[in-house]
Design a protein around this motif. Structure first.
Motif, mmCIF file in Angstrom:
data_model
loop_
_atom_site.group_PDB
_atom_site.id
_atom_site.type_symbol
_atom_site.label_atom_id
_atom_site.label_comp_id
_atom_site.label_asym_id
_atom_site.label_seq_id
_atom_site.Cartn_x
_atom_site.Cartn_y
_atom_site.Cartn_z
ATOM 1 N N ALA A 92 28.708 71.417 63.361
ATOM 2 C CA ALA A 92 28.942 70.044 63.827
ATOM 3 C C ALA A 92 29.239 70.149 65.311
ATOM 4 N N ASP A 95 31.520 66.887 67.697
ATOM 5 C CA ASP A 95 32.576 66.556 66.735
ATOM 6 C C ASP A 95 33.695 65.837 67.485
ATOM 7 N N PRO A 111 33.765 73.208 68.151
ATOM 8 C CA PRO A 111 33.142 72.578 66.980
ATOM 9 C C PRO A 111 33.051 73.543 65.807
ATOM 10 N N SER A 212 29.283 64.552 64.277
ATOM 11 C CA SER A 212 30.298 64.399 63.238
ATOM 12 C C SER A 212 31.407 63.459 63.710
ATOM 13 N N TYR A 279 28.783 62.266 58.904
ATOM 14 C CA TYR A 279 27.961 63.097 59.775
ATOM 15 C C TYR A 279 26.649 62.387 60.058
#
Length: 683
Positions: A92, A95, A111, A212, A279
């Motif tokens: 991700a 994020d 991340p 994310s 996500y």
């Protein structure tokens, strides 16, 4: 070359600056697939509001489940001495989390890796479980120095065609390919990262990146979280020279249209919306090579109608972060060695010709190619010749090595007079690096090799036994393996010195002499184990040491100052076996440090159950006798056998390392761990 990288057959990735940079903006680079992380924790599911589709992680890894909404993100990795590379894994990269302490929306600079856990149906009277996405710490830190570099592997390169990415569905990709070429006619070569699971299957590339907002609670926000990419440029060209990067949703069926989610050259598509708690997993297109820098910030609208809103502001925005992803070369490098003659008579002056052949099977040119050459004891370098690059001090620097090219280095060496009845083995290892430029500096990162099994080579010349070998005197001393610093190595070596008032100076020379020290003991020479020594009976390279002990009284025959050596004697130190179980010890160098300076944590193994290249190293820390800090967890392959750490404040921190490996007999993963090692940080 044959592939034996420390990770799976997934591609390496430049981790640190480039790595984190990539995922955040739009490159998702995977951590070296060859690095299978092993983290086991209790399982927690993320909030069910929003897209709860997760992303898988490397084989052999157990991930920590996604934290509850508005929790702090996973721990950042420890600092490394060199830039790291990530080229496989599911991340991700972009994020976000809510920083309660600062009251702001914050980009996650470290991340996480992500793993998709599919839904399980009811079975055997037990209820089923919903699908979820689990998260675990990665090796990426987009703000670290030296950086993590996210590398898109060459396996991601495809030729655009109507059969794979038809122009009707992916028109902007074709347009971007044209725009990357001065004549407006693209070469139809692009690099494609597939969508992360469950939306896509990155198994062919081994790397994927996603957006994310999984750490956010949808009840605290009005609408989606916006990722806004303000600019993308190629670092080593011009910040005003826009690079073309695109993100697409997967098409809805064969006849469906592929929706363009984000395009760096189009201000109308510069924002990606992600539902809080979920996500977004697009597929990525990069039309050309280079180091791409993404400038990204995040915006959201807090739900101010709640009785306890996270913020009274209608709109909040994160700081601007820069992510760097590298679309670089891959080269299948190989090395081979020929030695002539294969059998040689003993005696001074007999020559051996060592021929080293290097080749590059492509697909790309290797920018900075080197071959490390190791001549054994008993074989002394005399001269060399090569038409490619230079050779000095055991390093053949080839430089730029074109795809399909080969090169030859010839070394002339002589057999030492005292060598007889021995096999003389020459070793060579080939590797290449590529220069990656970021805003913080220029770094040389490894060029991934799709098949590294022939990166190393060796060959042997046998020196026949002489019919008569002259005898020599030699003292023998022994010491148990893993002995502590200061341990006596046998009894002292006796010294005859008629002048009792002299101050004698003792020194040792020879391969491995730095594992020992010599001290005067009642006028004699006592050999002792040195600090940070490596004495391992099971490692045949370090089980015996043939050294020379030297003595000087600091004067010449007339009594004038003279530090010349007065006498020498050959000493063999034999490391004896100690019954031991597999275990790890950790040494902190130094054990006391200021909070702003680095400490190296160096691990050593006793009786490793498998080669260290097959292990996963996991580091954790805690305050003195306290609880393990969940924000700190560093793991990786053999490169993480030693790490560098520091502390932001005074106090005592404790560190331990765990090594996880696959038991080949039981096919079960097992873990060996060290005791806690303390480091005192003082102002």
């Amino acid at each position: 070359m044959y592939r034996t990288i420390t990770a799976s057959s997934q591609f390496k990735i430049y981790a640190a600056v480039a790595l984190a940079a990539l995922l955040m903006t739009l490159l998702a680079v995977t951590l070296t697939a060859s690095q299978a992380q092993a983290t086991t924790t209790s399982s927690t599911t993320i909030a069910t509001d929003g897209d709860d589709n997760p992303i898988p992680q490397q084989q052999g890894q157990a991930a920590t489940p996604t934290p509850a909404p508005h929790k702090t993100p996973e721990a950042c990795p420890a600092k490394l001495r060199t830039a790291s590379v990530v080229d496989s894994g599911y991340y991700a990269l972009f994020d976000v989390w809510w920083n309660d302490e600062e009251g702001e929306l914050t980009n996650n600079v470290c991340p996480p890796r992500v793993e998709f856990i599919p839904a399980q149906p009811p079975r055997g009277g037990k209820p089923g479980t919903p699908a979820r996405t689990d998260r675990s710490p990665s090796s990426i830190n987009i703000t670290a120095e030296p950086p993590t570099i996210i590398h898109i592997p060459n396996s991601a390169k495809v030729t655009l065609s109507e059969s794979n990415y038809p122009k009707g569905k992916y028109k902007k990709v074709w347009d971007a390919d044209d725009a990357e070429n001065p004549n407006g006619d693209g070469d139809r070569m692009v690099w494609v990262l597939p969508a992360c699971p469950p939306d896509g299957d990155p198994s062919g590339v081994g790397l994927c990146i996603s957006y994310s907002a999984a750490l956010l609670n949808s009840a605290d926000w009005n609408g989606n979280i916006e990722y806004i990419v303000t600019h993308v440029h190629q670092v080593d060209i011009d910040k005003q020279d826009r690079r073309y990067v695109l993100a697409y949703d997967l098409p809805d069926g064969e006849a469906g249209r592929a929706d363009l989610r984000w395009y760096s050259a189009d201000e109308q598509t510069d924002t990606v919306n992600v539902a809080p708690g979920g996500y977004d997993r697009p597929m990525w297109f990069f039309p050309s090579r280079g180091a791409y820098e993404f400038q990204v910030y995040i915006r959201g609208n807090p739900n101010t109608s709640k009785s306890d809103p996270i913020s009274k502001d209608d709109s909040v925005t994160s700081d601007l972060r820069e992510y760097i992803v590298h679309v670089g070369a891959e080269a299948d490098l190989g090395a081979a060695i020929r030695m002539t003659p294969q059998f040689v008579s003993p005696g001074n002056g007999n020559n051996v010709t060592v021929t080293i052949i290097a080749n590059n099977e492509g697909p790309d040119e290797a920018e900075k190619t080197e071959v490390d050459v190791a001549l054994p004891d008993g074989l002394t370098y005399s001269s060399h010749s090569t038409a490619t690059g230079t050779y000095a001090n055991g390093v053949w620097s080839i430089g730029e090595f074109a795809s399909g090219a080969s090169a030859v280095l010839t070394i002339m060496a002589t057999v030492d007079a005292e060598t007889h009845g021995e096999d003389l083995t020459v070793n060579a290892a080939i590797s290449a690096k590529e220069t990656v430029t970021t805003n913080s500096g220029t770094y040389d990162v490894p060029v991934p090799d799709p098949d590294p099994r022939n990166n190393t080579a060796s060959n042997v010349t046998t020196v026949e036994r002489s019919s008569n070998v002259a005898p020599v005197f030699q003292l023998v001393r022994s010491v148990p393996e893993n002995s502590a610093a200061g341990t006596n190595v046998g009894i002292p070596v006796l010294v005859k010195n008629p002048e009792s008032g002299d101050t004698l100076t003792f020194t040792l020379s020879g391969i491995g002499h730095d594992n020992f020290t010599v001290e005067a003991a009642d006028g004699n020479a006592q050999i002792k184990v040195a600090a940070n020594s490596y004495l391992n009976y099971e490692d045949t390279l370090f089980s015996n040491y043939d050294l020379t002990l030297q003595v000087s009284d600091g004067k010449d025959s007339n009594g004038n100052d003279d530090d010349s050596v007065d006498d020498t004697i050959s000493v063999r130190i034999e490391v004896t076996d100690v019954s031991e179980s597999a275990g790890i010890t950790v040494t902190a160098i130094p054990a006391s440090q200021t909070p702003t300076h680095d400490v190296e944590l160096r691990s050593s193994f006793g009786n490793p159950p498998v080669p260290k290249s097959q292990m996963r190293f996991i580091w954790v820390q805690r305050p003195l006798n306290g609880e393990i800090d969940p924000r700190y967890r560093v793991e990786g392959n053999q490169d993480y056998e030693s790490i560098t750490v520091s502390s932001g404040s005074a106090g005592v921190m404790q560190y331990k390392v765990m090594a996880k490996y696959l038991d080949s007999t039981s096919r079960v993963y097992r873990t060996v761990e060290s005791a806690w090692t303390s480091v005192t940080y003082t102002d």
